[in-house]
Write a protein that holds these residues in place. Structure first.
Motif, PDB file in Angstrom:
ATOM      1  N   ALA A  29       0.813  -1.411   0.083  1.00 24.25           N
ATOM      2  CA  ALA A  29       0.052   0.004  -0.168  1.00 24.25           C
ATOM      3  C   ALA A  29       0.930   1.137  -0.025  1.00 24.25           C
ATOM      4  N   LYS A  30       1.909   1.099   0.792  1.00 22.38           N
ATOM      5  CA  LYS A  30       2.779   2.294   0.895  1.00 22.38           C
ATOM      6  C   LYS A  30       3.498   2.737  -0.469  1.00 22.38           C
ATOM      7  N   LYS A  31       3.948   1.385  -1.081  1.00 25.65           N
ATOM      8  CA  LYS A  31       4.535   1.592  -2.450  1.00 25.65           C
ATOM      9  C   LYS A  31       3.667   2.138  -3.537  1.00 25.65           C
ATOM     10  N   LEU A  32       2.218   1.627  -3.491  1.00 21.87           N
ATOM     11  CA  LEU A  32       1.344   2.188  -4.462  1.00 21.87           C
ATOM     12  C   LEU A  32       1.005   3.643  -4.290  1.00 21.87           C
ATOM     13  N   CYS A  33       0.902   4.056  -3.105  1.00 24.58           N
ATOM     14  CA  CYS A  33       0.563   5.548  -2.717  1.00 24.58           C
ATOM     15  C   CYS A  33       1.763   6.274  -2.863  1.00 24.58           C
ATOM     16  N   ASN A  34       3.022   6.017  -2.836  1.00 21.55           N
ATOM     17  CA  ASN A  34       4.163   7.070  -2.857  1.00 21.55           C
ATOM     18  C   ASN A  34       4.601   6.889  -4.233  1.00 21.55           C
ATOM     19  N   GLU A  35       4.557   5.968  -4.941  1.00 24.96           N
ATOM     20  CA  GLU A  35       4.935   5.877  -6.225  1.00 24.96           C
ATOM     21  C   GLU A  35       4.149   5.926  -7.495  1.00 24.96           C
ATOM     22  N   VAL A  36       2.963   5.568  -7.190  1.00 20.59           N
ATOM     23  CA  VAL A  36       2.130   5.329  -8.399  1.00 20.59           C
ATOM     24  C   VAL A  36       1.022   6.491  -8.278  1.00 20.59           C
ATOM     25  N   CYS A  37       0.368   6.672  -6.986  1.00 22.70           N
ATOM     26  CA  CYS A  37      -0.705   7.340  -7.000  1.00 22.70           C
ATOM     27  C   CYS A  37      -0.717   8.850  -7.472  1.00 22.70           C
ATOM     28  N   PRO A  38      -1.555   9.413  -8.219  1.00 25.68           N
ATOM     29  CA  PRO A  38      -1.275  10.783  -8.691  1.00 25.68           C
ATOM     30  C   PRO A  38      -1.626  11.961  -8.095  1.00 25.68           C
ATOM     31  N   PRO A  55      -7.926  11.139  17.834  1.00 27.85           N
ATOM     32  CA  PRO A  55      -6.581  10.743  19.055  1.00 27.85           C
ATOM     33  C   PRO A  55      -5.593  10.097  18.234  1.00 27.85           C
ATOM     34  N   ASP A  56      -4.482   9.831  18.445  1.00 24.17           N
ATOM     35  CA  ASP A  56      -3.148   9.301  17.748  1.00 24.17           C
ATOM     36  C   ASP A  56      -3.660   7.701  17.604  1.00 24.17           C
ATOM     37  N   SER A  57      -4.081   7.148  18.803  1.00 20.75           N
ATOM     38  CA  SER A  57      -4.280   5.748  18.729  1.00 20.75           C
ATOM     39  C   SER A  57      -5.503   5.127  17.681  1.00 20.75           C
ATOM     40  N   LEU A  58      -6.235   6.186  17.205  1.00 23.53           N
ATOM     41  CA  LEU A  58      -7.487   5.997  16.417  1.00 23.53           C
ATOM     42  C   LEU A  58      -6.996   6.144  14.996  1.00 23.53           C
ATOM     43  N   ARG A  59      -5.865   6.478  14.604  1.00 24.56           N
ATOM     44  CA  ARG A  59      -5.420   6.675  13.076  1.00 24.56           C
ATOM     45  C   ARG A  59      -5.040   5.280  12.651  1.00 24.56           C
ATOM     46  N   ALA A  60      -5.983   4.727  11.743  1.00 22.46           N
ATOM     47  CA  ALA A  60      -5.790   3.378  11.298  1.00 22.46           C
ATOM     48  C   ALA A  60      -5.342   3.474   9.859  1.00 22.46           C
ATOM     49  N   GLY A  61      -4.867   2.495   9.402  1.00 26.86           N
ATOM     50  CA  GLY A  61      -4.536   2.038   7.961  1.00 26.86           C
ATOM     51  C   GLY A  61      -3.436   3.103   7.249  1.00 26.86           C
ATOM     52  N   ILE A  62      -3.284   2.829   5.934  1.00 26.76           N
ATOM     53  CA  ILE A  62      -2.433   3.682   5.365  1.00 26.76           C
ATOM     54  C   ILE A  62      -2.988   4.466   4.404  1.00 26.76           C
ATOM     55  N   ALA A  63      -2.721   5.902   4.616  1.00 31.62           N
ATOM     56  CA  ALA A  63      -3.355   7.011   3.825  1.00 31.62           C
ATOM     57  C   ALA A  63      -2.380   7.782   3.309  1.00 31.62           C
ATOM     58  N   ALA A  64      -2.336   8.321   2.109  1.00 33.20           N
ATOM     59  CA  ALA A  64      -1.356   9.002   1.542  1.00 33.20           C
ATOM     60  C   ALA A  64       0.535   8.435   1.813  1.00 33.20           C
ATOM     61  N   THR A  67       1.549   5.649   7.835  1.00 33.41           N
ATOM     62  CA  THR A  67       0.781   4.912   8.632  1.00 33.41           C
ATOM     63  C   THR A  67       0.156   5.919   9.680  1.00 33.41           C
ATOM     64  N   GLY A  68      -0.729   5.454  10.483  1.00 30.12           N
ATOM     65  CA  GLY A  68      -1.434   6.427  11.353  1.00 30.12           C
ATOM     66  C   GLY A  68      -0.447   7.192  12.342  1.00 30.12           C
ATOM     67  N   ALA A  69       0.576   6.197  12.762  1.00 27.65           N
ATOM     68  CA  ALA A  69       1.681   6.930  13.677  1.00 27.65           C
ATOM     69  C   ALA A  69       2.280   7.886  13.046  1.00 27.65           C
ATOM     70  N   GLN A  70       2.716   7.786  11.718  1.00 31.00           N
ATOM     71  CA  GLN A  70       3.392   8.738  10.641  1.00 31.00           C
ATOM     72  C   GLN A  70       2.578  10.040  10.701  1.00 31.00           C
ATOM     73  N   ARG A  71       1.277   9.800  10.268  1.00 26.27           N
ATOM     74  CA  ARG A  71       0.359  11.076  10.157  1.00 26.27           C
ATOM     75  C   ARG A  71       0.342  11.650  11.326  1.00 26.27           C
ATOM     76  N   ALA A  72       0.316  11.052  12.641  1.00 25.68           N
ATOM     77  CA  ALA A  72       0.174  11.561  13.799  1.00 25.68           C
ATOM     78  C   ALA A  72       1.418  12.583  14.104  1.00 25.68           C
ATOM     79  N   SER A  73       2.643  11.984  13.985  1.00 23.18           N
ATOM     80  CA  SER A  73       3.769  12.782  14.039  1.00 23.18           C
ATOM     81  C   SER A  73       4.032  14.019  13.095  1.00 23.18           C
ATOM     82  N   LEU A  74       3.568  13.745  11.698  1.00 25.73           N
ATOM     83  CA  LEU A  74       3.417  14.833  10.893  1.00 25.73           C
ATOM     84  C   LEU A  74       2.586  16.035  11.251  1.00 25.73           C
ATOM     85  N   ALA A  75       1.203  15.615  11.957  1.00 33.41           N
ATOM     86  CA  ALA A  75       0.416  16.795  12.299  1.00 33.41           C
ATOM     87  C   ALA A  75       1.052  17.507  13.488  1.00 33.41           C
TER      88      ALA A  75
END
Length: 143
Positions: A29-38, A55-64, A67-75
């Motif tokens: 999923a990460k590869k598709l998002c980062n390398e293919v998704c326009p 809440p950070d603990s409820l951020r689930a799955g891969i988006a953009a 991971t949820g933890a990576q999105r929480a850190s970025l936010a």
């Protein structure tokens, strides 16, 4: 916010939705998002906006591609960079201060470092005696 970009997203084009939520397939999923998704950048901004109050603990799955933890850190990093502007309260907004001579007023004086008057000291002592006597902070009916 214009959401036309969602129609171009790779995750909407017939891929199995489970690959974005199963830990076994996150690398795919990460590869598709980062390398293919326009529309990865639009997706990232949208997901951060949607998860702003999540809440950070409820951020689930891969988006953009994150991971949820990576999105929480970025936010969190983005929030640190932005100056926090307190919202001005309209006049009369908020709860009224507890009057002196109550336990709440005693606690407010302590919290704010204000001098504590005798009426508040007595109210605090009364509340503490009642608590020791009954084991409860609830006010009995009829008072």
């Amino acid at each position: 916010m214009d959401r036309e970009w969602e129609l171009k997203a790779l995750c909407r084009s017939g891929h199995d939705p489970d690959i974005w939520f199963s830990r076994r397939t996150w690398t795919v999923a990460k590869k598709l998002c980062n390398e293919v998704c326009p529309v990865r950048d639009e997706c990232l901004e949208a997901i951060l906006a949607r998860e702003a109050l999540t809440p950070d603990s409820l951020r689930a799955g891969i988006a953009a591609g994150l991971t949820g933890a990576q999105r929480a850190s970025l936010a969190k990093a983005r929030r640190r960079d932005e100056p926090v502007k307190p919202k001005p309260k309209p006049p009369g907004a908020g709860r009224a201060k507890a009057p002196c001579g109550t336990k709440s007023a005693y606690e407010r004086h302590r919290r704010l470092g204000e001098p504590i008057d005798q009426a508040c000291r007595e109210a605090n002592a009364r509340a503490n005696r009642e608590y020791r006597r009954t084991g409860s902070t609830r006010v009995p009916a009829g008072r």
